[in-house]
Design a protein around this motif. Structure first.
Motif, PDB file in Angstrom:
ATOM      1  N   MET A 177      -1.490  12.206  -3.100  1.00  0.00           N
ATOM      2  CA  MET A 177      -1.850  11.189  -2.123  1.00  0.00           C
ATOM      3  C   MET A 177      -2.153   9.897  -2.877  1.00  0.00           C
ATOM      4  O   MET A 177      -3.070   9.841  -3.690  1.00  0.00           O
ATOM      5  CB  MET A 177      -3.072  11.647  -1.322  1.00  0.00           C
ATOM      6  CG  MET A 177      -3.545  10.616  -0.324  1.00  0.00           C
ATOM      7  SD  MET A 177      -4.985  11.173   0.615  1.00  0.00           S
ATOM      8  CE  MET A 177      -4.252  12.381   1.686  1.00  0.00           C
ATOM      9  N   LYS A 178      -1.371   8.843  -2.591  1.00  0.00           N
ATOM     10  CA  LYS A 178      -1.555   7.565  -3.270  1.00  0.00           C
ATOM     11  C   LYS A 178      -1.903   6.484  -2.260  1.00  0.00           C
ATOM     12  O   LYS A 178      -1.301   6.403  -1.192  1.00  0.00           O
ATOM     13  CB  LYS A 178      -0.291   7.167  -4.028  1.00  0.00           C
ATOM     14  CG  LYS A 178       0.028   8.061  -5.207  1.00  0.00           C
ATOM     15  CD  LYS A 178       1.259   7.569  -5.921  1.00  0.00           C
ATOM     16  CE  LYS A 178       1.596   8.475  -7.102  1.00  0.00           C
ATOM     17  NZ  LYS A 178       2.831   8.026  -7.771  1.00  0.00           N
ATOM     18  N   TYR A 179      -2.867   5.675  -2.639  1.00  0.00           N
ATOM     19  CA  TYR A 179      -3.263   4.511  -1.857  1.00  0.00           C
ATOM     20  C   TYR A 179      -3.345   3.307  -2.782  1.00  0.00           C
ATOM     21  O   TYR A 179      -3.555   3.462  -3.996  1.00  0.00           O
ATOM     22  CB  TYR A 179      -4.605   4.743  -1.158  1.00  0.00           C
ATOM     23  CG  TYR A 179      -4.474   5.555   0.108  1.00  0.00           C
ATOM     24  CD1 TYR A 179      -4.525   4.946   1.358  1.00  0.00           C
ATOM     25  CD2 TYR A 179      -4.276   6.926   0.064  1.00  0.00           C
ATOM     26  CE1 TYR A 179      -4.398   5.678   2.523  1.00  0.00           C
ATOM     27  CE2 TYR A 179      -4.146   7.672   1.223  1.00  0.00           C
ATOM     28  CZ  TYR A 179      -4.208   7.038   2.447  1.00  0.00           C
ATOM     29  OH  TYR A 179      -4.063   7.779   3.593  1.00  0.00           O
ATOM     30  N   TYR A 180      -3.171   2.136  -2.188  1.00  0.00           N
ATOM     31  CA  TYR A 180      -3.120   0.902  -2.979  1.00  0.00           C
ATOM     32  C   TYR A 180      -3.963  -0.185  -2.334  1.00  0.00           C
ATOM     33  O   TYR A 180      -4.040  -0.288  -1.106  1.00  0.00           O
ATOM     34  CB  TYR A 180      -1.675   0.396  -3.077  1.00  0.00           C
ATOM     35  CG  TYR A 180      -0.754   1.380  -3.734  1.00  0.00           C
ATOM     36  CD1 TYR A 180      -0.521   1.340  -5.103  1.00  0.00           C
ATOM     37  CD2 TYR A 180      -0.134   2.384  -2.986  1.00  0.00           C
ATOM     38  CE1 TYR A 180       0.310   2.266  -5.717  1.00  0.00           C
ATOM     39  CE2 TYR A 180       0.700   3.315  -3.592  1.00  0.00           C
ATOM     40  CZ  TYR A 180       0.914   3.246  -4.954  1.00  0.00           C
ATOM     41  OH  TYR A 180       1.733   4.171  -5.552  1.00  0.00           O
ATOM     42  N   LEU A 181      -4.559  -1.010  -3.180  1.00  0.00           N
ATOM     43  CA  LEU A 181      -5.205  -2.230  -2.732  1.00  0.00           C
ATOM     44  C   LEU A 181      -4.098  -3.273  -2.670  1.00  0.00           C
ATOM     45  O   LEU A 181      -3.383  -3.487  -3.644  1.00  0.00           O
ATOM     46  CB  LEU A 181      -6.283  -2.639  -3.740  1.00  0.00           C
ATOM     47  CG  LEU A 181      -7.238  -3.736  -3.346  1.00  0.00           C
ATOM     48  CD1 LEU A 181      -8.083  -3.324  -2.141  1.00  0.00           C
ATOM     49  CD2 LEU A 181      -8.131  -4.101  -4.514  1.00  0.00           C
ATOM     50  N   MET A 182      -3.918  -3.871  -1.487  1.00  0.00           N
ATOM     51  CA  MET A 182      -2.876  -4.885  -1.380  1.00  0.00           C
ATOM     52  C   MET A 182      -3.497  -6.258  -1.568  1.00  0.00           C
ATOM     53  O   MET A 182      -4.607  -6.516  -1.117  1.00  0.00           O
ATOM     54  CB  MET A 182      -2.126  -4.777  -0.044  1.00  0.00           C
ATOM     55  CG  MET A 182      -2.929  -5.090   1.187  1.00  0.00           C
ATOM     56  SD  MET A 182      -2.016  -4.837   2.745  1.00  0.00           S
ATOM     57  CE  MET A 182      -0.819  -6.131   2.694  1.00  0.00           C
TER      58      MET A 182
END
Length: 197
Positions: A1-6
């Motif tokens: 599971m990957k999440y990013y700060l945009m």
């Protein structure tokens, strides 16, 4: 599971949407916008140039490569999203994010375009507190997110004190949203992986 700060990619010469001088500070506006779906003022585009002696604003856009960006830089340091970026995110929402949009006008000469500010209504419980780093006074220095808590969100704000999480440039997105934005050639967004446990 990957999440990013945009976030925004940085340019030396860029068009920036400027709020009127008399509107006050960004954090002071958040409470007034809680029940609103429209900004009470318009933004005006200015050319921003970074030079050795600092930042300069002008009406000379000759060095600005692209006037209208999908994630428009602005004087409030808020996320101002084009309709295309807003629609791309909306297609990915799970319905649990508790997100509304505030529309705003950005003026450039005689041209006016509508942009959208994501406004989070409820503060989401997203942290894995055992893995976060905090300052001595309890301020969050480095967040770590819980995979169980964020699995149902496509987009969510980084937690912040007071009500600063409601309208913030510190927005996390799922890998699925990132891939959709990249496929749609959404311009000028940088992605930074966040810690998920």
């Amino acid at each position: 599971m990957k999440y990013y700060l945009m976030g925004l990619k940085h340019f030396k010469n860029v068009a920036i949407a400027c709020a009127p001088d008399n509107v006050g500070l960004a954090h002071e506006l958040i409470g007034a916008l809680r029940d609103s779906e429209v900004m009470p003022f318009d933004f005006t585009l200015k050319a921003l140039t970074v030079k050795s002696d600092g930042i300069h604003y002008s009406n000379d856009f000759s060095r600005v490569e692209t006037i209208w960006l999908d994630y428009q830089p602005n004087s409030l340091a808020w996320p101002l999203f084009s309709e295309r970026l807003k629609n791309s995110i909306e297609e990915m929402l799970t319905g649990k994010e508790d997100l509304k949009w505030i529309s705003c006008n950005i003026c450039y000469g005689k041209e006016v375009r509508t942009y959208y500010i994501p406004h989070f209504i409820e503060e989401l419980d997203v942290l894995n507190k055992d893995k976060c780093f905090y300052s001595n006074n309890g301020g969050l220095i480095k967040p770590a997110y819980s995979s169980l808590k964020i699995k149902d969100y496509s987009i969510f704000p980084k937690p912040a004190m007071n009500d600063l999480w409601q309208i913030t440039a510190a927005i996390c997105i799922s890998d699925k949203v990132k891939n959709a934005l990249m496929k749609a050639n959404i311009s000028n967004i940088a992605y930074e992986a966040v810690s998920v446990y």
